[in-house]
Design a protein around this motif. Structure first.
Motif, PDB file in Angstrom:
ATOM      1  N   GLU A   8       0.832  -1.212   0.000  1.00  0.00           N
ATOM      2  CA  GLU A   8       0.000   0.000   0.000  1.00  0.00           C
ATOM      3  C   GLU A   8       0.864   1.258   0.000  1.00  0.00           C
ATOM      4  OE1 GLU A   8      -3.615   2.095   2.575  1.00  0.00           O
ATOM      5  OE2 GLU A   8      -2.568   0.344   3.357  1.00  0.00           O
ATOM      6  N   GLN A   9       1.917   1.268   0.838  1.00  0.00           N
ATOM      7  CA  GLN A   9       2.812   2.425   0.871  1.00  0.00           C
ATOM      8  C   GLN A   9       3.495   2.621  -0.479  1.00  0.00           C
ATOM      9  OE1 GLN A   9       5.076   1.021   4.353  1.00  0.00           O
ATOM     10  NE2 GLN A   9       4.834   3.080   5.189  1.00  0.00           N
ATOM     11  N   LEU A  10       3.992   1.539  -1.046  1.00  0.00           N
ATOM     12  CA  LEU A  10       4.697   1.637  -2.312  1.00  0.00           C
ATOM     13  C   LEU A  10       3.770   2.114  -3.431  1.00  0.00           C
ATOM     14  CD1 LEU A  10       6.835  -1.617  -2.075  1.00  0.00           C
ATOM     15  CD2 LEU A  10       7.679   0.741  -1.929  1.00  0.00           C
ATOM     16  N   CYS A  11       2.525   1.693  -3.404  1.00  0.00           N
ATOM     17  CA  CYS A  11       1.548   2.158  -4.400  1.00  0.00           C
ATOM     18  C   CYS A  11       1.295   3.658  -4.243  1.00  0.00           C
ATOM     19  CB  CYS A  11       0.252   1.369  -4.276  1.00  0.00           C
ATOM     20  SG  CYS A  11       0.354  -0.326  -4.904  1.00  0.00           S
ATOM     21  N   GLU A  12       1.241   4.135  -3.004  1.00  0.00           N
ATOM     22  CA  GLU A  12       1.100   5.568  -2.769  1.00  0.00           C
ATOM     23  C   GLU A  12       2.312   6.321  -3.309  1.00  0.00           C
ATOM     24  OE1 GLU A  12      -1.740   6.320   1.105  1.00  0.00           O
ATOM     25  OE2 GLU A  12       0.430   6.234   1.409  1.00  0.00           O
ATOM     26  N   TYR A  13       3.498   5.811  -3.012  1.00  0.00           N
ATOM     27  CA  TYR A  13       4.712   6.463  -3.491  1.00  0.00           C
ATOM     28  C   TYR A  13       4.730   6.516  -5.014  1.00  0.00           C
ATOM     29  CZ  TYR A  13       6.624   5.773   1.265  1.00  0.00           C
ATOM     30  OH  TYR A  13       6.841   5.781   2.621  1.00  0.00           O
ATOM     31  N   GLN A  14       4.319   5.422  -5.636  1.00  0.00           N
ATOM     32  CA  GLN A  14       4.308   5.382  -7.097  1.00  0.00           C
ATOM     33  C   GLN A  14       3.314   6.391  -7.664  1.00  0.00           C
ATOM     34  OE1 GLN A  14       2.941   1.776  -8.938  1.00  0.00           O
ATOM     35  NE2 GLN A  14       3.364   2.525 -11.008  1.00  0.00           N
ATOM     36  N   ALA A  15       2.126   6.437  -7.106  1.00  0.00           N
ATOM     37  CA  ALA A  15       1.086   7.338  -7.616  1.00  0.00           C
ATOM     38  C   ALA A  15       1.522   8.796  -7.521  1.00  0.00           C
ATOM     39  CB  ALA A  15      -0.213   7.119  -6.843  1.00  0.00           C
ATOM     40  N   VAL A  16       2.119   9.157  -6.391  1.00  0.00           N
ATOM     41  CA  VAL A  16       2.569  10.540  -6.220  1.00  0.00           C
ATOM     42  C   VAL A  16       3.710  10.852  -7.188  1.00  0.00           C
ATOM     43  CG1 VAL A  16       3.646  12.172  -4.628  1.00  0.00           C
ATOM     44  CG2 VAL A  16       1.786  10.709  -3.841  1.00  0.00           C
ATOM     45  N   ALA A  17       4.645   9.911  -7.352  1.00  0.00           N
ATOM     46  CA  ALA A  17       5.758  10.129  -8.284  1.00  0.00           C
ATOM     47  C   ALA A  17       5.243  10.363  -9.695  1.00  0.00           C
ATOM     48  CB  ALA A  17       6.705   8.935  -8.252  1.00  0.00           C
ATOM     49  N   ARG A  18       4.223   9.623 -10.102  1.00  0.00           N
ATOM     50  CA  ARG A  18       3.682   9.776 -11.456  1.00  0.00           C
ATOM     51  C   ARG A  18       3.032  11.143 -11.627  1.00  0.00           C
ATOM     52  NH1 ARG A  18       0.880   4.790 -14.304  1.00  0.00           N
ATOM     53  NH2 ARG A  18       3.040   4.178 -13.980  1.00  0.00           N
ATOM     54  N   ILE A  19       2.276  11.565 -10.637  1.00  0.00           N
ATOM     55  CA  ILE A  19       1.655  12.890 -10.700  1.00  0.00           C
ATOM     56  C   ILE A  19       2.715  13.970 -10.798  1.00  0.00           C
ATOM     57  CG2 ILE A  19       0.317  14.590  -9.396  1.00  0.00           C
ATOM     58  CD1 ILE A  19      -1.299  12.236  -8.239  1.00  0.00           C
ATOM     59  N   LEU A  20       3.736  13.884  -9.941  1.00  0.00           N
ATOM     60  CA  LEU A  20       4.770  14.919  -9.931  1.00  0.00           C
ATOM     61  C   LEU A  20       5.581  14.917 -11.225  1.00  0.00           C
ATOM     62  CD1 LEU A  20       5.971  14.654  -6.217  1.00  0.00           C
ATOM     63  CD2 LEU A  20       4.501  16.419  -7.237  1.00  0.00           C
ATOM     64  N   HIS A  21       5.821  13.755 -11.775  1.00  0.00           N
ATOM     65  CA  HIS A  21       6.508  13.699 -13.074  1.00  0.00           C
ATOM     66  C   HIS A  21       5.741  14.514 -14.109  1.00  0.00           C
ATOM     67  CE1 HIS A  21       7.928  12.295 -16.932  1.00  0.00           C
ATOM     68  NE2 HIS A  21       6.753  11.767 -17.194  1.00  0.00           N
ATOM     69  N   ASN A  22       4.441  14.291 -14.207  1.00  0.00           N
ATOM     70  CA  ASN A  22       3.632  14.998 -15.197  1.00  0.00           C
ATOM     71  C   ASN A  22       3.564  16.499 -14.920  1.00  0.00           C
ATOM     72  OD1 ASN A  22       2.881  12.811 -16.879  1.00  0.00           O
ATOM     73  ND2 ASN A  22       1.432  12.109 -15.337  1.00  0.00           N
ATOM     74  N   LEU A  23       3.490  16.862 -13.650  1.00  0.00           N
ATOM     75  CA  LEU A  23       3.376  18.273 -13.294  1.00  0.00           C
ATOM     76  C   LEU A  23       4.651  19.048 -13.592  1.00  0.00           C
ATOM     77  CD1 LEU A  23       1.448  18.022  -9.907  1.00  0.00           C
ATOM     78  CD2 LEU A  23       0.577  18.887 -12.080  1.00  0.00           C
ATOM     79  N   PHE A  24       5.799  18.437 -13.375  1.00  0.00           N
ATOM     80  CA  PHE A  24       7.051  19.154 -13.583  1.00  0.00           C
ATOM     81  C   PHE A  24       7.537  19.095 -15.031  1.00  0.00           C
ATOM     82  CE2 PHE A  24       7.329  18.757  -8.951  1.00  0.00           C
ATOM     83  CZ  PHE A  24       7.755  20.034  -8.616  1.00  0.00           C
ATOM     84  N   CYS A  25       7.095  18.114 -15.795  1.00  0.00           N
ATOM     85  CA  CYS A  25       7.588  17.949 -17.164  1.00  0.00           C
ATOM     86  C   CYS A  25       6.705  18.607 -18.214  1.00  0.00           C
ATOM     87  CB  CYS A  25       7.734  16.456 -17.502  1.00  0.00           C
ATOM     88  SG  CYS A  25       9.258  15.722 -16.872  1.00  0.00           S
ATOM     89  N   HIS A  26       5.473  18.964 -17.874  1.00  0.00           N
ATOM     90  CA  HIS A  26       4.538  19.438 -18.898  1.00  0.00           C
ATOM     91  C   HIS A  26       3.833  20.721 -18.466  1.00  0.00           C
ATOM     92  CE1 HIS A  26       5.069  15.600 -20.901  1.00  0.00           C
ATOM     93  NE2 HIS A  26       4.746  14.982 -19.782  1.00  0.00           N
ATOM     94  N   TYR A  27       3.569  21.568 -19.444  1.00  0.00           N
ATOM     95  CA  TYR A  27       2.720  22.734 -19.202  1.00  0.00           C
ATOM     96  C   TYR A  27       1.331  22.265 -18.760  1.00  0.00           C
ATOM     97  CZ  TYR A  27       5.369  26.835 -20.670  1.00  0.00           C
ATOM     98  OH  TYR A  27       6.258  27.878 -20.729  1.00  0.00           O
ATOM     99  N   PRO A  28       0.697  23.002 -17.859  1.00  0.00           N
ATOM    100  CA  PRO A  28      -0.634  22.602 -17.384  1.00  0.00           C
ATOM    101  C   PRO A  28      -1.700  22.821 -18.445  1.00  0.00           C
ATOM    102  CG  PRO A  28      -0.071  24.764 -16.521  1.00  0.00           C
ATOM    103  CD  PRO A  28       1.171  24.253 -17.233  1.00  0.00           C
ATOM    104  N   GLU A  29      -2.665  21.929 -18.477  1.00  0.00           N
ATOM    105  CA  GLU A  29      -3.821  22.055 -19.361  1.00  0.00           C
ATOM    106  C   GLU A  29      -5.095  22.018 -18.520  1.00  0.00           C
ATOM    107  OE1 GLU A  29      -3.516  22.800 -22.389  1.00  0.00           O
ATOM    108  OE2 GLU A  29      -1.420  22.295 -22.816  1.00  0.00           O
ATOM    109  N   ALA A  30      -6.187  22.506 -19.102  1.00  0.00           N
ATOM    110  CA  ALA A  30      -7.458  22.536 -18.381  1.00  0.00           C
ATOM    111  C   ALA A  30      -7.885  21.134 -17.967  1.00  0.00           C
ATOM    112  CB  ALA A  30      -8.539  23.185 -19.247  1.00  0.00           C
ATOM    113  N   GLU A  31      -7.590  20.144 -18.799  1.00  0.00           N
ATOM    114  CA  GLU A  31      -7.956  18.763 -18.483  1.00  0.00           C
ATOM    115  C   GLU A  31      -7.289  18.288 -17.195  1.00  0.00           C
ATOM    116  OE1 GLU A  31      -7.851  14.285 -20.524  1.00  0.00           O
ATOM    117  OE2 GLU A  31      -6.917  15.998 -21.537  1.00  0.00           O
ATOM    118  N   LEU A  32      -6.048  18.726 -16.980  1.00  0.00           N
ATOM    119  CA  LEU A  32      -5.339  18.354 -15.755  1.00  0.00           C
ATOM    120  C   LEU A  32      -6.078  18.851 -14.520  1.00  0.00           C
ATOM    121  CD1 LEU A  32      -2.673  17.441 -14.214  1.00  0.00           C
ATOM    122  CD2 LEU A  32      -1.970  19.827 -14.474  1.00  0.00           C
ATOM    123  N   ILE A  33      -6.459  20.112 -14.535  1.00  0.00           N
ATOM    124  CA  ILE A  33      -7.143  20.683 -13.374  1.00  0.00           C
ATOM    125  C   ILE A  33      -8.509  20.025 -13.194  1.00  0.00           C
ATOM    126  CG2 ILE A  33      -7.915  22.799 -12.264  1.00  0.00           C
ATOM    127  CD1 ILE A  33      -4.885  22.567 -12.706  1.00  0.00           C
TER     128      ILE A  33
END
Length: 228
Positions: A8-33
């Motif tokens: 469960e902890q590792l799944c949480e860590y993975q999910a947050v890492a994926r979100i942060l990857h997308n947030l830092f690598c890409h310009y925000p779009e309305a779909e994201l919000i």
């Protein structure tokens, strides 16, 4: 020193890492919000150890999402991402480690070469939609995403050939030597210079996430002189 996280902890860590990857690598779009609002990300974001950055980050994200209006706020959000992480001009929170670790302030320096060699040792490679320096903070989160997915596989699949001990050591060294020495400074600059509540929240939550991994994997960051 024994290190053990639940699936469960590792799944949480993975999910947050994926979100942060997308947030830092890409310009925000309305779909994201819209996805953040629909999935109630501010409320469901892991609390981890209830650090102040976590609480402040979730509060800031909640406040931002509650007042979100695409027609009024999307351009401001894009401008904020640009001035923090992309340009034009020098970003306020440059997302590449070499900007902090290299005295000459060039993208491809000794710290970058050391990271490339480290990735080669463990067979890490990237298929990128847009070219990014390998020491971009968003790519670190991508590597963590993949690493946690493999750890989950090792723990849940008896036939997995993943070497859990070796992978854990990889994560520790990645954090200790290549990411933690500078990432906190990048996120502090993002927090200070953010012009929207959204990126203020992301800077706080990302910093808390790294603090969580530091504790969970018993990492002592390597002291390095920073040049910004």
């Amino acid at each position: 020193m024994s290190i053990e996280q639940s699936v469960e902890q590792l799944c949480e860590y993975q999910a947050v890492a994926r979100i942060l990857h997308n947030l830092f690598c890409h310009y925000p779009e309305a779909e994201l919000i819209a996805n953040f609002k629909d999935n109630d990300v501010a409320a469901t974001w892991p609390e981890f150890a209830n650090r102040s950055d976590n609480q402040q980050g979730r509060d800031a994200l909640t406040a931002y999402l509650n007042q979100w209006d695409e027609s009024e706020h999307l351009m401001d959000l894009k401008v904020d991402y640009g001035q923090l992480f992309f340009g034009p001009g020098e970003p306020k929170a440059i997302p590449q480690g070499s900007a902090y670790l290299g005295e000459d302030q060039v993208h491809f320096d000794a710290s970058t070469i050391a990271l490339i060699d480290f990735y080669k040792q463990y067979g890490v490679s990237f298929e990128l939609e847009m070219p990014q320096p390998v020491d971009h903070i968003g790519l670190f989160f991508s590597v963590l995403d993949s690493s946690f997915a493999q750890l989950v596989e090792a723990k849940t699949n008896p036939e997995s050939d993943v070497d859990e001990q070796q992978l854990t050591q990889f994560i520790q060294v990645l954090l200790q030597q290549h990411m933690l020495p500078w990432a906190g400074r990048c996120l502090a600059l993002a927090k200070t210079n953010a012009e929207t509540g959204f990126y203020l929240a992301i800077a706080l939550l990302a910093n808390d996430y790294l603090a969580e991994l530091t504790d969970a994997f018993k990492v002592i960051p390597m002291p390095r002189k920073l040049f910004r």
